[in-house]
Design a protein around this motif. Sequence first.
Motif, PDB file in Angstrom:
ATOM      1  N   ALA A  88     -48.979 -31.851  15.787  1.00 51.50           N
ATOM      2  CA  ALA A  88     -47.694 -32.167  15.180  1.00 51.50           C
ATOM      3  C   ALA A  88     -46.652 -32.682  16.155  1.00 51.50           C
ATOM      4  CB  ALA A  88     -47.154 -30.927  14.476  1.00 51.50           C
ATOM      5  N   ARG A  89     -46.973 -32.691  17.443  1.00 49.96           N
ATOM      6  CA  ARG A  89     -45.991 -33.098  18.451  1.00 49.96           C
ATOM      7  C   ARG A  89     -46.507 -34.266  19.271  1.00 49.96           C
ATOM      8  NH1 ARG A  89     -45.927 -27.718  21.426  1.00 49.96           N
ATOM      9  NH2 ARG A  89     -44.379 -28.633  22.783  1.00 49.96           N
ATOM     10  N   LEU A 121     -54.525 -33.792  22.385  1.00 48.27           N
ATOM     11  CA  LEU A 121     -55.309 -34.987  22.128  1.00 48.27           C
ATOM     12  C   LEU A 121     -54.679 -36.175  22.849  1.00 48.27           C
ATOM     13  CD1 LEU A 121     -57.610 -36.369  20.482  1.00 48.27           C
ATOM     14  CD2 LEU A 121     -55.889 -36.797  18.721  1.00 48.27           C
ATOM     15  N   PRO A 122     -55.331 -36.695  23.901  1.00 46.68           N
ATOM     16  CA  PRO A 122     -54.826 -37.901  24.557  1.00 46.68           C
ATOM     17  C   PRO A 122     -54.965 -39.086  23.601  1.00 46.68           C
ATOM     18  CG  PRO A 122     -56.498 -36.779  25.884  1.00 46.68           C
ATOM     19  CD  PRO A 122     -56.520 -36.165  24.537  1.00 46.68           C
ATOM     20  N   ALA A 148     -50.004 -32.906  20.653  1.00 48.87           N
ATOM     21  CA  ALA A 148     -50.250 -31.491  20.875  1.00 48.87           C
ATOM     22  C   ALA A 148     -49.873 -30.681  19.643  1.00 48.87           C
ATOM     23  CB  ALA A 148     -49.448 -31.004  22.076  1.00 48.87           C
ATOM     24  N   GLY A 149     -50.561 -29.562  19.504  1.00 48.75           N
ATOM     25  CA  GLY A 149     -50.253 -28.628  18.431  1.00 48.75           C
ATOM     26  C   GLY A 149     -48.992 -27.842  18.754  1.00 48.75           C
ATOM     27  N   GLY A 153     -39.548 -35.891  16.830  1.00 47.42           N
ATOM     28  CA  GLY A 153     -40.140 -36.395  15.597  1.00 47.42           C
ATOM     29  C   GLY A 153     -41.577 -35.970  15.452  1.00 47.42           C
ATOM     30  N   ALA A 154     -41.910 -35.499  14.298  1.00 46.14           N
ATOM     31  CA  ALA A 154     -43.294 -35.077  14.024  1.00 46.14           C
ATOM     32  C   ALA A 154     -44.164 -36.291  13.780  1.00 46.14           C
ATOM     33  CB  ALA A 154     -43.325 -34.152  12.804  1.00 46.14           C
ATOM     34  N   ILE A 155     -45.425 -36.125  14.045  1.00 48.85           N
ATOM     35  CA  ILE A 155     -46.414 -37.173  13.806  1.00 48.85           C
ATOM     36  C   ILE A 155     -46.965 -36.981  12.406  1.00 48.85           C
ATOM     37  CG2 ILE A 155     -48.655 -38.085  14.555  1.00 48.85           C
ATOM     38  CD1 ILE A 155     -47.968 -36.993  17.347  1.00 48.85           C
TER      39      ILE A 155
END
Length: 91
Positions: free
Chosen positions: A3-4, A43-44, A52-53, A88-90
């Motif tokens: 989410a980040r 996650l790259p 990142a979570g 901002g969230a993804i």
Amino acid sequence: MFARKLSVQRIDTNGERHACPIGWIDNFAMRNFTNDPVFDDTLPVANGLLEAGARVPLDRLQPAMEEWFRRKGYLKTGERLEVAEMGGAID
């Protein structure tokens, strides 16, 4: 889960920012020397960009990545790493 959006920048000895290559970020994410499961939620996705979570603590991620990059020889003397939330969230 991711989410980040995080910026991962190498700060050179002149203070200039450079996006860390995705290969560096992926190397940390896939072979994390800390064996700390809190970093599993990363996650790259591109040069200088890591997703990142919510449970990934930046205050632990940044020094762990910086230490790993130094061990691999990616960061030279006088250089440092900056990991920052981009806001901002993804979706």
